[in-house]
Scaffold this motif. Structure first.
Motif, PDB file in Angstrom:
ATOM      1  N   LYS A 119     -20.085  14.921 -57.109  1.00 31.48           N
ATOM      2  CA  LYS A 119     -20.687  15.406 -58.366  1.00 31.48           C
ATOM      3  C   LYS A 119     -20.802  16.921 -58.401  1.00 31.48           C
ATOM      4  CE  LYS A 119     -23.628  11.304 -58.412  1.00 31.48           C
ATOM      5  NZ  LYS A 119     -25.021  10.868 -58.198  1.00 31.48           N
ATOM      6  N   GLY A 120     -19.876  17.597 -57.734  1.00 31.06           N
ATOM      7  CA  GLY A 120     -19.948  19.062 -57.716  1.00 31.06           C
ATOM      8  C   GLY A 120     -20.059  19.555 -56.283  1.00 31.06           C
ATOM      9  N   VAL A 121     -19.013  19.303 -55.513  1.00 30.28           N
ATOM     10  CA  VAL A 121     -19.011  19.696 -54.099  1.00 30.28           C
ATOM     11  C   VAL A 121     -18.445  21.112 -53.960  1.00 30.28           C
ATOM     12  CG1 VAL A 121     -17.840  19.298 -51.887  1.00 30.28           C
ATOM     13  CG2 VAL A 121     -18.913  17.388 -53.100  1.00 30.28           C
ATOM     14  N   ASP A 122     -19.229  21.965 -53.313  1.00 32.84           N
ATOM     15  CA  ASP A 122     -18.774  23.311 -52.953  1.00 32.84           C
ATOM     16  C   ASP A 122     -18.729  23.381 -51.443  1.00 32.84           C
ATOM     17  OD1 ASP A 122     -18.780  24.402 -55.581  1.00 32.84           O
ATOM     18  OD2 ASP A 122     -20.965  24.472 -55.474  1.00 32.84           O
ATOM     19  N   MET A 123     -17.643  23.839 -50.896  1.00 40.50           N
ATOM     20  CA  MET A 123     -17.595  24.023 -49.442  1.00 40.50           C
ATOM     21  C   MET A 123     -16.525  25.035 -49.066  1.00 40.50           C
ATOM     22  SD  MET A 123     -15.752  20.578 -48.046  1.00 40.50           S
ATOM     23  CE  MET A 123     -15.355  21.289 -46.453  1.00 40.50           C
ATOM     24  N   GLU A 124     -16.693  25.559 -47.866  1.00 37.64           N
ATOM     25  CA  GLU A 124     -15.767  26.568 -47.397  1.00 37.64           C
ATOM     26  C   GLU A 124     -15.528  26.330 -45.909  1.00 37.64           C
ATOM     27  OE1 GLU A 124     -17.525  30.376 -47.244  1.00 37.64           O
ATOM     28  OE2 GLU A 124     -15.607  31.420 -47.317  1.00 37.64           O
ATOM     29  N   VAL A 125     -14.306  26.494 -45.465  1.00 40.79           N
ATOM     30  CA  VAL A 125     -13.993  26.372 -44.047  1.00 40.79           C
ATOM     31  C   VAL A 125     -13.350  27.669 -43.594  1.00 40.79           C
ATOM     32  CG1 VAL A 125     -12.843  24.998 -42.275  1.00 40.79           C
ATOM     33  CG2 VAL A 125     -13.532  23.917 -44.422  1.00 40.79           C
ATOM     34  N   ARG A 126     -13.895  28.246 -42.537  1.00 38.83           N
ATOM     35  CA  ARG A 126     -13.353  29.507 -42.032  1.00 38.83           C
ATOM     36  C   ARG A 126     -12.230  29.258 -41.040  1.00 38.83           C
ATOM     37  NH1 ARG A 126     -15.879  34.362 -44.048  1.00 38.83           N
ATOM     38  NH2 ARG A 126     -17.653  33.593 -45.214  1.00 38.83           N
ATOM     39  N   GLN A 127     -11.342  30.221 -40.978  1.00 40.80           N
ATOM     40  CA  GLN A 127     -10.238  30.183 -40.020  1.00 40.80           C
ATOM     41  C   GLN A 127     -10.785  29.986 -38.600  1.00 40.80           C
ATOM     42  OE1 GLN A 127      -6.770  30.800 -40.628  1.00 40.80           O
ATOM     43  NE2 GLN A 127      -6.725  30.149 -38.503  1.00 40.80           N
ATOM     44  N   GLY A 128     -10.269  28.993 -37.895  1.00 40.64           N
ATOM     45  CA  GLY A 128     -10.642  28.785 -36.493  1.00 40.64           C
ATOM     46  C   GLY A 128     -11.898  27.954 -36.266  1.00 40.64           C
ATOM     47  N   GLU A 129     -12.516  27.536 -37.362  1.00 40.23           N
ATOM     48  CA  GLU A 129     -13.773  26.802 -37.259  1.00 40.23           C
ATOM     49  C   GLU A 129     -13.526  25.323 -36.932  1.00 40.23           C
ATOM     50  OE1 GLU A 129     -17.808  27.147 -39.885  1.00 40.23           O
ATOM     51  OE2 GLU A 129     -15.951  26.899 -40.993  1.00 40.23           O
ATOM     52  N   PHE A 130     -14.525  24.700 -36.301  1.00 42.99           N
ATOM     53  CA  PHE A 130     -14.530  23.245 -36.124  1.00 42.99           C
ATOM     54  C   PHE A 130     -15.745  22.730 -36.892  1.00 42.99           C
ATOM     55  CE2 PHE A 130     -13.291  19.801 -32.836  1.00 42.99           C
ATOM     56  CZ  PHE A 130     -13.639  18.789 -33.706  1.00 42.99           C
ATOM     57  N   LEU A 131     -15.498  22.165 -38.064  1.00 43.19           N
ATOM     58  CA  LEU A 131     -16.562  21.751 -38.974  1.00 43.19           C
ATOM     59  C   LEU A 131     -16.676  20.229 -38.998  1.00 43.19           C
ATOM     60  CD1 LEU A 131     -18.493  22.616 -41.427  1.00 43.19           C
ATOM     61  CD2 LEU A 131     -16.538  22.015 -42.865  1.00 43.19           C
ATOM     62  N   SER A 132     -17.917  19.734 -38.970  1.00 43.42           N
ATOM     63  CA  SER A 132     -18.113  18.290 -39.147  1.00 43.42           C
ATOM     64  C   SER A 132     -18.676  18.007 -40.527  1.00 43.42           C
ATOM     65  CB  SER A 132     -19.142  17.746 -38.147  1.00 43.42           C
ATOM     66  OG  SER A 132     -18.669  17.827 -36.855  1.00 43.42           O
ATOM     67  N   ILE A 133     -18.239  16.908 -41.115  1.00 45.10           N
ATOM     68  CA  ILE A 133     -18.833  16.405 -42.355  1.00 45.10           C
ATOM     69  C   ILE A 133     -19.497  15.075 -42.021  1.00 45.10           C
ATOM     70  CG2 ILE A 133     -18.429  15.638 -44.725  1.00 45.10           C
ATOM     71  CD1 ILE A 133     -15.908  17.365 -44.767  1.00 45.10           C
ATOM     72  N   VAL A 134     -20.813  14.998 -42.254  1.00 50.56           N
ATOM     73  CA  VAL A 134     -21.533  13.751 -42.010  1.00 50.56           C
ATOM     74  C   VAL A 134     -22.104  13.250 -43.340  1.00 50.56           C
ATOM     75  CG1 VAL A 134     -22.099  14.406 -39.633  1.00 50.56           C
ATOM     76  CG2 VAL A 134     -23.737  14.898 -41.462  1.00 50.56           C
ATOM     77  N   GLY A 135     -22.620  12.037 -43.328  1.00 50.77           N
ATOM     78  CA  GLY A 135     -23.181  11.449 -44.541  1.00 50.77           C
ATOM     79  C   GLY A 135     -23.126   9.942 -44.408  1.00 50.77           C
ATOM     80  N   GLN A 136     -23.973   9.263 -45.175  1.00 47.67           N
ATOM     81  CA  GLN A 136     -24.027   7.803 -45.086  1.00 47.67           C
ATOM     82  C   GLN A 136     -22.699   7.185 -45.508  1.00 47.67           C
ATOM     83  OE1 GLN A 136     -27.382   6.483 -47.360  1.00 47.67           O
ATOM     84  NE2 GLN A 136     -28.760   6.858 -45.630  1.00 47.67           N
ATOM     85  N   SER A 137     -22.510   5.957 -45.065  1.00 48.29           N
ATOM     86  CA  SER A 137     -21.341   5.207 -45.490  1.00 48.29           C
ATOM     87  C   SER A 137     -21.350   5.117 -47.015  1.00 48.29           C
ATOM     88  CB  SER A 137     -21.416   3.816 -44.864  1.00 48.29           C
ATOM     89  OG  SER A 137     -20.328   3.073 -45.276  1.00 48.29           O
ATOM     90  N   GLY A 138     -20.220   5.402 -47.629  1.00 50.67           N
ATOM     91  CA  GLY A 138     -20.131   5.356 -49.090  1.00 50.67           C
ATOM     92  C   GLY A 138     -20.537   6.648 -49.773  1.00 50.67           C
ATOM     93  N   SER A 139     -20.872   7.680 -48.989  1.00 52.87           N
ATOM     94  CA  SER A 139     -21.317   8.942 -49.604  1.00 52.87           C
ATOM     95  C   SER A 139     -20.143   9.783 -50.116  1.00 52.87           C
ATOM     96  CB  SER A 139     -22.173   9.754 -48.620  1.00 52.87           C
ATOM     97  OG  SER A 139     -21.437  10.054 -47.456  1.00 52.87           O
ATOM     98  N   GLY A 140     -18.922   9.377 -49.805  1.00 49.92           N
ATOM     99  CA  GLY A 140     -17.772  10.090 -50.366  1.00 49.92           C
ATOM    100  C   GLY A 140     -17.041  10.971 -49.373  1.00 49.92           C
ATOM    101  N   LYS A 141     -17.279  10.769 -48.081  1.00 50.48           N
ATOM    102  CA  LYS A 141     -16.650  11.619 -47.056  1.00 50.48           C
ATOM    103  C   LYS A 141     -15.120  11.479 -47.085  1.00 50.48           C
ATOM    104  CE  LYS A 141     -18.926   9.639 -43.667  1.00 50.48           C
ATOM    105  NZ  LYS A 141     -19.592   8.569 -44.479  1.00 50.48           N
ATOM    106  N   SER A 142     -14.661  10.229 -47.092  1.00 52.39           N
ATOM    107  CA  SER A 142     -13.201  10.023 -47.108  1.00 52.39           C
ATOM    108  C   SER A 142     -12.610  10.531 -48.417  1.00 52.39           C
ATOM    109  CB  SER A 142     -12.863   8.540 -46.936  1.00 52.39           C
ATOM    110  OG  SER A 142     -13.241   8.104 -45.657  1.00 52.39           O
ATOM    111  N   THR A 143     -13.324  10.287 -49.507  1.00 58.65           N
ATOM    112  CA  THR A 143     -12.854  10.784 -50.810  1.00 58.65           C
ATOM    113  C   THR A 143     -12.667  12.295 -50.753  1.00 58.65           C
ATOM    114  OG1 THR A 143     -14.032   9.005 -51.926  1.00 58.65           O
ATOM    115  CG2 THR A 143     -13.462  10.925 -53.259  1.00 58.65           C
ATOM    116  N   LEU A 144     -13.656  12.992 -50.190  1.00 58.84           N
ATOM    117  CA  LEU A 144     -13.577  14.451 -50.098  1.00 58.84           C
ATOM    118  C   LEU A 144     -12.399  14.876 -49.225  1.00 58.84           C
ATOM    119  CD1 LEU A 144     -14.649  17.320 -50.508  1.00 58.84           C
ATOM    120  CD2 LEU A 144     -16.292  16.908 -48.650  1.00 58.84           C
ATOM    121  N   LEU A 145     -12.247  14.214 -48.084  1.00 55.89           N
ATOM    122  CA  LEU A 145     -11.160  14.593 -47.176  1.00 55.89           C
ATOM    123  C   LEU A 145      -9.794  14.360 -47.833  1.00 55.89           C
ATOM    124  CD1 LEU A 145     -11.865  15.719 -44.377  1.00 55.89           C
ATOM    125  CD2 LEU A 145     -10.784  13.699 -43.411  1.00 55.89           C
TER     126      LEU A 145
END
Ligand code: ADP
Ligand code: MG
Length: 261
Positions: free
Chosen positions: A55-81
């Motif tokens: 519903k309006g996801v803003d995010m940024e990934v920096r060069q060389g970073e190792f970022l985790s995305i967490v959230g409950q099942s069904g929260s849209g993690k796979s959709t975002l990826l």
């Protein structure tokens, strides 16, 4: 907070990440932006019903970073990826990779992007069952280059594939088919396949979700090693808080938006 702008970054020299007090998590805030998403909105339609997921996801990934995305099942993690990897398109919003807008690329442009710049791995590996480990890793090369060109340069492709399989610790399983591999080995093969083209970014959707804890930790250690030694930027979806804490930064998806965790 103002939106990080794509125009005001890109230091001429990449700054070395700084380490946190415990020496574990690196701070990449001085590094340039590799991936940037703005106001992503995505719904699925189930018959007449529209199910809003992002519903309006803003995010940024920096060069060389190792970022985790967490959230409950069904929260849209796979959709975002999937949106970040251009496997699907958002209803609204924009995604930039290395300053280039990617969410509205034609399908050929998306194929090139995924073949050369963005690698993906999944919980269930998605290896082709009839192919050996080596052939699974070579398959994207064959698709990218076409059979004739691939054949002309096959020695180089073979060397590259063997090198990346050695990197993930699978040199002794080149001729095995997926059913003859353990779960951890299948994920290693999938990682090798994702990395054979030397992408800058690896998107990983619950890469340890089907593995026991010990093997899951080994896969995380491998991803960390690739992140550090090859400067591979990694975005990993996981429901395992313990694994997420090992990475540089965590963001949480909830109610269709990103919370800094
Ligand atoms: P997560 O990966 O966080 O578990 P997903 O992104 O897979 O969540 O799914 C988010 C929501 O969207 C869920 O409610 C799921 O049922 C729904 N959903 C996902 N993919 C589809 C689809 N292709 N069609 C309809 N609904 C979907
Ligand atoms: Mg998922």
């Amino acid at each position: 907070m103002s939106q990080p702008s794509l125009a005001d970054q890109q230091p001429a020299v990449r700054l070395r990440p700084r380490y946190s007090a415990n020496g574990k998590h690196r701070d990449h805030s001085g590094a340039s932006t590799l991936l940037y998403a703005k106001n992503l909105v995505k719904s699925y339609r189930k018959g007449p019903i529209e199910v809003p997921v992002l519903k309006g996801v803003d995010m940024e990934v920096r060069q060389g970073e190792f970022l985790s995305i967490v959230g409950q099942s069904g929260s849209g993690k796979s959709t975002l990826l999937h949106l970040l990897g251009t496997l699907d398109a958002p209803d609204q919003g924009e995604i930039y990779f290395s300053d280039r807008r990617i969410d509205n690329l034609p399908s050929r442009g998306r194929d090139v992007l995924r073949n050369q710049h963005i690698g993906m791995i999944f919980q269930f590996y998605h290896l082709l069952p009839e192919l050996t480990t080596l052939e699974n890793v070579l398959a994207p090369r064959m698709i990218a280059h076409g059979v004739v060109r691939y054949w002309l340069e096959r020695k180089k492709h073979l060397e590259d594939a063997k090198e990346v399989l050695e990197l993930v610790g699978l040199s002794h399983r080149l001729d095995h088919r997926p059913r003859e591999l353990s779960g951890g080995e299948m994920q290693r093969a999938a990682i090798a396949r994702a990395l054979v083209a030397h992408p800058q970014l690896l998107l990983a959707d619950e890469p340890t979700g089907n593995l026991d804890q010990k093997i899951g930790r080994e896969i995380l250690a491998l991803l960390q090693r690739l992140n550090e030694s090859r400067n591979l930027t990694v975005v990993m979806v996981t429901h395992d808080q313990g694994l997420a804490r090992e990475t540089d930064r965590i963001i949480r998806l909830a109610e269709g938006r990103v919370e800094q965790a």
